[in-house]
Design a protein around this motif. Structure first.
Motif, short mmCIF file in Angstrom:
data_model
loop_
_atom_site.label_atom_id
_atom_site.label_comp_id
_atom_site.label_asym_id
_atom_site.label_seq_id
_atom_site.Cartn_x
_atom_site.Cartn_y
_atom_site.Cartn_z
N ILE A 231 108.77 47.99 24.70
CA ILE A 231 108.40 46.92 23.77
C ILE A 231 106.89 46.78 23.70
N ARG A 232 106.23 46.83 24.83
CA ARG A 232 104.78 46.71 24.85
C ARG A 232 104.12 47.86 24.11
N GLU A 233 104.66 49.06 24.27
CA GLU A 233 104.09 50.22 23.58
C GLU A 233 104.23 50.10 22.07
N LYS A 234 105.38 49.59 21.60
CA LYS A 234 105.57 49.41 20.16
C LYS A 234 104.55 48.43 19.59
N LEU A 235 104.36 47.32 20.27
CA LEU A 235 103.42 46.32 19.79
C LEU A 235 101.98 46.79 19.92
N ASP A 236 101.68 47.51 21.00
CA ASP A 236 100.33 48.05 21.15
C ASP A 236 100.02 49.05 20.04
N GLU A 237 101.00 49.88 19.71
CA GLU A 237 100.80 50.86 18.64
C GLU A 237 100.57 50.17 17.30
N TRP A 238 101.37 49.14 17.03
CA TRP A 238 101.21 48.42 15.77
C TRP A 238 99.86 47.73 15.69
N GLU A 239 99.45 47.11 16.79
CA GLU A 239 98.16 46.40 16.81
C GLU A 239 97.00 47.35 16.62
N ALA A 240 97.12 48.55 17.20
CA ALA A 240 96.01 49.51 17.15
C ALA A 240 95.95 50.28 15.84
N THR A 241 96.99 50.21 15.03
CA THR A 241 96.99 50.96 13.77
C THR A 241 97.05 50.02 12.57
N VAL A 242 98.20 49.39 12.36
CA VAL A 242 98.38 48.58 11.15
C VAL A 242 97.46 47.37 11.15
N ARG A 244 94.70 46.87 12.82
CA ARG A 244 93.31 47.32 12.72
C ARG A 244 92.97 47.74 11.30
N ASP A 245 93.86 48.54 10.69
CA ASP A 245 93.59 49.02 9.33
C ASP A 245 93.57 47.88 8.32
N ALA A 246 94.47 46.90 8.48
CA ALA A 246 94.47 45.76 7.56
C ALA A 246 93.20 44.94 7.71
N MET A 247 92.71 44.82 8.93
CA MET A 247 91.47 44.07 9.16
C MET A 247 90.28 44.73 8.47
N HIS A 248 90.30 46.06 8.42
CA HIS A 248 89.20 46.80 7.80
C HIS A 248 89.49 47.15 6.33
N GLY A 249 90.61 46.68 5.80
CA GLY A 249 90.91 46.95 4.40
C GLY A 249 91.36 48.36 4.11
N ASN A 250 91.83 49.08 5.13
CA ASN A 250 92.29 50.46 4.95
C ASN A 250 93.80 50.45 4.64
N TYR A 251 94.13 50.01 3.44
CA TYR A 251 95.54 49.81 3.09
C TYR A 251 96.27 51.12 2.82
N ASP A 252 95.56 52.14 2.40
CA ASP A 252 96.22 53.44 2.18
C ASP A 252 96.82 53.97 3.48
N SER A 253 96.12 53.75 4.57
CA SER A 253 96.64 54.19 5.88
C SER A 253 97.90 53.41 6.26
#
Length: 330
Positions: A231-242, A244-253
């Protein structure tokens, strides 16, 4: 100066709990238990019913369907959806609501993944293989979040009905303004230019992502020590990708991640796209991106055109849907 004014305006709106630019006709409570998203649609139904103990009362018989509803769907409309499916031979039916307050912002995305991984109810009810997954309008992104949670959901066929609404501000703004135009919100559309609307939604997402990332790190340090590593790995992965990308406006990613999660399955799926080319709620480019991704991952893609309004084909011409499903099986 204008940009600072708009940022100040957005922050004031946040403190006033103006959580979206949609009409206040739905339950905005962010603490609504996700288990209530399952609807008990009829007496004696095989649809799972929510209960305080998290138990699941169901008997799996016949063809199975998992349906992610559209935004603002009422209980009466969901009962009609169930009846249509039962008339067409489906006995094991699970219907999940798509709450706008959760699916229209990154904070809600995180909350959906977190609760679906931590509630046994979802693992037991949705964490299995269905004959069909039917995504209606905003329900497509709900499907992605459940798959991202890794609770064991799988399917043979997927029906994308008047969807997808891609995870980017422009797509959500398009849906919002179309909804407002059809529900006495024309004044908002006239007062607020579309570019300003897009800017405010993107700003709100960025602020929300900063909050989510900080909250996740605090939760990981203090509250999730007893949670499984998976569970922690799933949430860590989501936080580090989606996030992060949404915060920087990288919506294509983010779109690429979502498409890969839905269409890159262990075995090819039947993908039926039901769409009205003149549907003002959905960006045609979003549908093209989804079709291309489905084909790229080796899935069978069927494009079904309809003249019915947004998500109305199931109610007005259900034979169009179920005949297409039969053709894909053959």
């Amino acid at each position: 100066i204008l940009e600072n004014f708009l940022i100040f305006f957005c922050l004031i709106g946040k403190f006033l709990q103006v959580r979206s630019f949609l009409p206040p006709s739905y339950d905005r409570s962010p603490r609504k238990p996700l288990a209530r998203s399952f609807s008990s649609l009829s007496q004696g139904s095989n649809v799972p019913t929510a209960n305080p103990l998290g138990e699941v009362k169901k008997e799996i018989n016949g063809k199975s369907a998992l349906i992610f509803s559209w935004f603002f769907a009422s209980s009466r409309e969901l009962k009609l959806v169930e009846r249509v499916y039962r008339r067409n031979g489906y006995e094991d039916i699970v219907i999940i609501e798509s709450p706008v307050s959760q699916l229209s912002k990154p904070r809600g995305w995180y909350r959906t993944i977190l609760r679906s991984t931590m509630q046994d109810y979802y693992v037991k009810s949705v964490g299995r293989k269905f004959d069909l997954v039917h995504c209606m309008s905003g329900g497509f992104f709900q499907l992605y979040l459940f798959l991202a949670a890794g609770i064991g959901l799988d399917f043979n066929s997927i029906l994308l009905d008047s969807t997808p609404i891609m995870p980017r501000p422009n797509s959500f703004v398009r849906f919002t303004r179309a909804y407002l135009a059809d529900h006495n919100g024309q004044l908002f559309n006239r007062i607020v230019p579309i570019r300003l609307h897009q800017f405010l939604v993107a700003l709100k997402w960025k602020i929300g992502c900063i909050y989510v990332r900080l909250k996740h790190r605090m939760r990981t340090r203090f509250k999730m020590r007893n949670q499984s590593n998976e569970i922690r790995e799933k949430l860590d992965e989501w936080e580090a990708t989606v996030a992060r990308d949404a915060m920087h406006g990288n919506y294509d990613s983010i779109i690429e991640i979502a498409m890969d999660k839905v269409f890159n399955r262990s075995e090819p799926k039947n993908c039926i796209f039901l769409r009205n080319p003149s549907d003002k709620y959905i960006d045609p480019n979003d549908i093209s991106i989804a079709m291309e991704s489905a084909r790229k991952h080796g899935n069978s893609v069927v494009d079904v055109a309809t003249t019915q309004p947004h998500i109305q084909t199931l109610f007005r011409r259900p034979n169009l849907i179920f005949s297409a499903l039969e053709r894909t099986k053959k």
